[in-house]
Design a protein around this motif. Sequence first.
Motif, PDB file in Angstrom:
ATOM      1  N   ASN A   9      74.678  36.579 -16.259  1.00 26.93           N
ATOM      2  CA  ASN A   9      75.698  37.209 -15.421  1.00 26.93           C
ATOM      3  C   ASN A   9      77.026  36.465 -15.508  1.00 26.93           C
ATOM      4  O   ASN A   9      78.087  37.089 -15.531  1.00 26.93           O
ATOM      5  N   ARG A  92      62.708  51.862 -23.923  1.00 25.35           N
ATOM      6  CA  ARG A  92      63.566  50.737 -23.522  1.00 25.35           C
ATOM      7  C   ARG A  92      63.017  49.426 -24.078  1.00 25.35           C
ATOM      8  O   ARG A  92      63.759  48.565 -24.502  1.00 25.35           O
ATOM      9  N   ARG A 164      68.848  39.069 -21.289  1.00 24.36           N
ATOM     10  CA  ARG A 164      68.557  40.342 -20.616  1.00 24.36           C
ATOM     11  C   ARG A 164      67.432  41.105 -21.320  1.00 24.36           C
ATOM     12  O   ARG A 164      66.570  41.683 -20.668  1.00 24.36           O
ATOM     13  N   ASP A 173      62.835  43.955 -13.646  1.00 25.69           N
ATOM     14  CA  ASP A 173      63.777  45.027 -13.314  1.00 25.69           C
ATOM     15  C   ASP A 173      65.189  44.447 -13.324  1.00 25.69           C
ATOM     16  O   ASP A 173      65.537  43.611 -12.490  1.00 25.69           O
ATOM     17  N   GLU A 175      68.040  46.022 -12.807  1.00 30.91           N
ATOM     18  CA  GLU A 175      69.021  46.658 -11.922  1.00 30.91           C
ATOM     19  C   GLU A 175      69.470  45.721 -10.818  1.00 30.91           C
ATOM     20  O   GLU A 175      70.627  45.735 -10.420  1.00 30.91           O
ATOM     21  N   LYS A 176      68.577  44.870 -10.336  1.00 29.93           N
ATOM     22  CA  LYS A 176      68.977  43.928  -9.290  1.00 29.93           C
ATOM     23  C   LYS A 176      69.872  42.815  -9.848  1.00 29.93           C
ATOM     24  O   LYS A 176      70.504  42.092  -9.112  1.00 29.93           O
ATOM     25  N   TRP A 177      69.939  42.702 -11.162  1.00 29.70           N
ATOM     26  CA  TRP A 177      70.780  41.685 -11.806  1.00 29.70           C
ATOM     27  C   TRP A 177      72.081  42.264 -12.334  1.00 29.70           C
ATOM     28  O   TRP A 177      72.788  41.623 -13.093  1.00 29.70           O
ATOM     29  N   GLU A 179      72.413  44.979 -14.287  1.00 30.85           N
ATOM     30  CA  GLU A 179      72.271  45.700 -15.553  1.00 30.85           C
ATOM     31  C   GLU A 179      72.446  47.185 -15.291  1.00 30.85           C
ATOM     32  O   GLU A 179      71.829  47.747 -14.398  1.00 30.85           O
ATOM     33  N   GLU A 180      73.271  47.826 -16.079  1.00 30.16           N
ATOM     34  CA  GLU A 180      73.500  49.256 -15.936  1.00 30.16           C
ATOM     35  C   GLU A 180      72.509  50.002 -16.806  1.00 30.16           C
ATOM     36  O   GLU A 180      72.840  50.492 -17.873  1.00 30.16           O
ATOM     37  N   GLU A 181      71.280  50.073 -16.338  1.00 28.87           N
ATOM     38  CA  GLU A 181      70.216  50.679 -17.118  1.00 28.87           C
ATOM     39  C   GLU A 181      70.446  52.165 -17.372  1.00 28.87           C
ATOM     40  O   GLU A 181      70.077  52.688 -18.396  1.00 28.87           O
ATOM     41  N   SER A 182      71.098  52.826 -16.426  1.00 31.63           N
ATOM     42  CA  SER A 182      71.266  54.272 -16.564  1.00 31.63           C
ATOM     43  C   SER A 182      72.520  54.641 -17.342  1.00 31.63           C
ATOM     44  O   SER A 182      72.840  55.805 -17.465  1.00 31.63           O
ATOM     45  N   ARG A 183      73.232  53.662 -17.853  1.00 31.39           N
ATOM     46  CA  ARG A 183      74.471  53.929 -18.579  1.00 31.39           C
ATOM     47  C   ARG A 183      74.182  54.789 -19.790  1.00 31.39           C
ATOM     48  O   ARG A 183      73.278  54.506 -20.569  1.00 31.39           O
TER      49      ARG A 183
END
Length: 187
Positions: A9, A92, A164, A173, A175-177, A179-183
Motif C-alpha cells: 500500500n 483470478r 498482492r 481478500d 478488498e480490505k487492503w 485492491e480494486e478487484e472489480s475494476r
Amino acid sequence: MDRWLRWANRIDRFNEWTGRGLYWLTLGMVGVGAFNAIARYLDRYTGLGLSSNTWIELQWYLFSLVFLLGAAYTLKQDDHVRVDVLYNWLSRRGRAWINVLGTVLFLLPFCAVVFWMSVPFVVDSWAILEQSSDPGGLPRYPIKTAIPLAFLLVMLQGVSLMIREAAVLRGIDLEKWGEEESRPRIG
C-alpha cells in the motif's frame, strides 16, 4: 502477510502520488510544445528569435520524465500493454500466477539490469556535469538521473504487484487492503 500488504500500500500510494504529479508535468510539456510550435512559426515570418534549443530540449526533457516516471504509475493502474491473449479468460488465481511469474521472470530482472547498467552512465554524467552539445542547450546530467530512478520505481511497483498477487494465491481478500478487484479490465 499483513505487514507485506501494508508495504504494498505504501508503494502504491507513492506511485499514485508520483503519477498524479505527472499530470501537471504533462500539461507543462504540452504548453512548452505549443510555445515551440508557435515560436518557430513566428520566427519564420517575423525574425524575432523566440525559439531556442533550450525550449526544444525542455520539451523532450519533459516528455522523457512523463514517459519514464509514468511507467510505475501505469503498472500500478494495470494499464500497461499486456500481450497474453488468454489472460482475460483465466480465473483470478490464474491471472495471479501469470502476474507473479511475469514479474519474477521478466519485469524485475529487466528493471534490475537497466538500473545496474544506467547508474555508471548517470554517475559519469554528474562527474563532468554533462551539458548539451547544442548551443543554449540544457544540462544533461539531471535528465539522465531519471533513467535509474524510473526503473527503481517500476521495480518497487513490481514488488507491490507480487505481494498482492501472492496474497490472492494465499486466498486473502484484497478488498480490505484497497485492491480494486472489480475494476474493469481492458483486453
